[in-house]
Design a protein around this motif. Structure first.
Motif, PDB file in Angstrom:
ATOM      1  N   GLY A 228       0.743  -1.210  -0.161  1.00 54.42           N
ATOM      2  CA  GLY A 228      -0.186  -0.081   0.099  1.00 54.42           C
ATOM      3  C   GLY A 228       0.723   1.284   0.010  1.00 54.42           C
ATOM      4  N   LEU A 229       2.239   1.302   0.257  1.00 54.20           N
ATOM      5  CA  LEU A 229       2.900   2.196   0.464  1.00 54.20           C
ATOM      6  C   LEU A 229       4.096   2.336  -0.737  1.00 54.20           C
ATOM      7  N   GLY A 230       3.828   1.187  -1.855  1.00 52.31           N
ATOM      8  CA  GLY A 230       4.896   1.421  -2.762  1.00 52.31           C
ATOM      9  C   GLY A 230       5.465  -0.032  -3.091  1.00 52.31           C
ATOM     10  N   THR A 231       6.382  -0.135  -3.912  1.00 54.34           N
ATOM     11  CA  THR A 231       6.861  -1.333  -4.330  1.00 54.34           C
ATOM     12  C   THR A 231       8.326  -1.640  -3.619  1.00 54.34           C
ATOM     13  N   GLY A 232       8.681  -2.887  -3.323  1.00 48.99           N
ATOM     14  CA  GLY A 232       9.779  -3.103  -2.551  1.00 48.99           C
ATOM     15  C   GLY A 232       9.565  -3.700  -1.158  1.00 48.99           C
ATOM     16  N   TRP A 233      10.776  -4.315  -0.971  1.00 50.20           N
ATOM     17  CA  TRP A 233      10.465  -4.991   0.788  1.00 50.20           C
ATOM     18  C   TRP A 233      10.360  -3.860   1.889  1.00 50.20           C
ATOM     19  N   ARG A 234      11.231  -2.687   1.736  1.00 53.89           N
ATOM     20  CA  ARG A 234      11.147  -1.694   2.865  1.00 53.89           C
ATOM     21  C   ARG A 234       9.595  -1.211   2.670  1.00 53.89           C
ATOM     22  N   PRO A 373       5.576   4.831   9.439  1.00 50.27           N
ATOM     23  CA  PRO A 373       5.329   5.687   8.521  1.00 50.27           C
ATOM     24  C   PRO A 373       3.977   5.464   7.650  1.00 50.27           C
ATOM     25  N   SER A 374       3.428   4.491   7.971  1.00 48.85           N
ATOM     26  CA  SER A 374       2.187   4.094   7.108  1.00 48.85           C
ATOM     27  C   SER A 374       0.962   5.043   7.716  1.00 48.85           C
ATOM     28  N   MET A 375       1.010   5.544   8.959  1.00 43.34           N
ATOM     29  CA  MET A 375       0.204   6.212   9.589  1.00 43.34           C
ATOM     30  C   MET A 375       0.165   7.680   8.820  1.00 43.34           C
ATOM     31  N   ARG A 376       1.061   8.203   8.036  1.00 40.36           N
ATOM     32  CA  ARG A 376       1.091   9.465   7.404  1.00 40.36           C
ATOM     33  C   ARG A 376       0.192   9.125   6.220  1.00 40.36           C
ATOM     34  N   PHE A 377      -0.359   8.086   5.837  1.00 40.50           N
ATOM     35  CA  PHE A 377      -1.023   7.890   4.571  1.00 40.50           C
ATOM     36  C   PHE A 377      -2.295   7.349   4.805  1.00 40.50           C
TER      37      PHE A 377
END
Length: 424
Positions: A228-234, A373-377
């Protein structure tokens, strides 16, 4: 006395209210629905996140953005940016269908009251609640650079102050920042006939890449998973493991919240921006003075050289800095008593988003130093809502509605102004 009062009616507040009503709680939700999206973003902006990762949260995954778009024949496709206006209308639709009716009142103060809280509003008598969830969004935390604060108000503004940028047509505007808000504001200014210039401390701008297809060969999907926040493991870790972030040491959580998923522009904006907006990269603002109706900015390069930029207006697209000290609606004594994360001014929270003050819960930006950081989205609302309501039920000490609660039904509007409604 209500089981739960939700303060705020953005994506987080609406999602919490939907889950609370679904759990049978007597819940009230106060605020202007989707206020920051409707009132504080310029016309013409688009969602940066993919439509499938921009859902508000209701029990069972109902009332998704795709559901709303399907009823109106609007494409909601991976790799196709969706207008902010469409997302705002989706939020209003969600508010009408997914939870209790939103009451458009202004909350002025939340104070302790017995074993619960008294919620004061500008429009009527106070409400009494056993628990309160503060989902106040980002607007209390607008960040203005220190160098601008002595300027007359007409000389500068924040990017969140604008709905219509056409008033800057024909004028020079310095846009401060390097994130999506700065880049898109500058592009929209240029397209509205203004003469923007982007000023950023960073030596280079970061741009997101074109999203990979949702359906890919297994090895490729394993190497770079979607989230949900982009591509990649991080990005996947920040998106899918907020509960794990909470177990990290406080200084680590603070650093992650401040630095992870840093400033970057959407891939679909790059051509529009680079074609029309000049930039001053590696320039730090250290002084701003009014010169008549214009503003003179004193900048310093990375090499220590001084640069002067004269402009008609300054727009600070410098984001939001969460902190309890800026939450003026919260009783000062209560606010000062809260345990905070490390050296920062954000609340330390339980797994159920409850603060150290029993019954006081938080959702949204203030929770990023606890859960990442997901709480910013918008995407973070899905993680938050169910867990927060579970925490509320645990605090209430019941598996279902408390005796005398309305089971999540919409309150009777005919008794909304009667103090006895709140003091039962």
């Amino acid at each position: 006395m209500h089981d739960l009062v939700v303060v705020g009616a953005g994506p987080y507040g609406l999602s919490v209210a939907a889950h609370a009503a679904g759990a049978g709680l007597d819940v009230r939700v106060l605020g202007r629905p989707m206020a920051s999206w409707r009132d504080h973003m310029p016309d013409g902006m688009y969602l940066k996140s993919e439509p499938w990762s921009s859902n508000l949260s209701a029990p069972g995954g109902r009332h998704s953005l795709a559901d709303y778009c399907a009823t109106r024949g609007i494409p909601a496709e991976h790799g196709t940016p969706l207008p902010i206006a469409t997302f705002s209308e989706y939020g209003l639709w969600f508010a009408r269908h997914a939870g209790p009716e939103v009451e458009e009142v202004t909350v002025t103060e939340v104070t302790p009251h017995g074993e619960g809280f008294r919620v004061h509003t500008a429009e009527g008598p106070p409400l009494l609640a056993r628990t309160v969830a503060l989902a106040v969004g980002v607007m209390p935390f607008v960040n203005h650079p220190e160098a601008l604060r002595d300027l007359p108000p007409t000389h500068y503004s924040h990017s969140s102050d604008h709905r219509d940028l056409s008033r800057f047509a024909g004028r020079e505007v310095a846009v401060l920042g390097a994130g999506q808000a700065a880049l898109e504001t500058a592009a929209l200014l240029a397209e509205s006939g203004a003469r923007p210039c982007l000023v950023a401390r960073r030596s280079r701008l970061n741009w997101n890449t074109v999203p990979q297809p949702l359906r890919r060969p297994p090895l490729r999907a394993l190497r770079d998973p979607h989230s949900g926040l982009g591509t990649g493991w991080r990005s996947w870790a920040w998106s899918e493991l907020p509960w794990a972030v909470r177990h990290l040491p406080a200084p680590t959580r603070e650093r992650i919240a401040a630095t992870a998923l840093g400033p970057a522009g959407a891939w679909w904006l790059r051509e529009r921006f680079e074609r029309r907006v000049p930039v001053l990269l590696g320039h730090r603002l250290h002084r701003a003075v009014p010169v008549g109706e214009r503003t003179r900015l004193g900048l310093t390069t990375a090499a220590g050289e001084s640069v002067v930029l004269d402009t008609a207006h300054v727009i600070a697209a410098t984001g939001f800095t969460p902190g309890l000290a800026r939450l003026g609606l919260l009783d000062a004594g209560l606010r000062d008593a809260l345990a905070t994360v490390g050296e920062g001014g954000t609340p330390e929270l339980s797994p159920g988003f409850e603060s150290s003050w029993p019954g006081l819960f938080f959702a949204g930006l203030l929770t990023a130093p606890s859960f990442g950081p997901s709480m910013r989205f918008v995407h973070g609302a899905g993680f938050t809502a169910g867990r927060l309501v579970k925490g509320v039920r645990k605090r209430l000490g019941a598996r279902g509605p408390l005796p005398g609660s309305t089971g999540g039904a919409r309150p009777d509007r005919t008794t909304a102004g009667n103090p006895s409604t709140y003091l039962r």
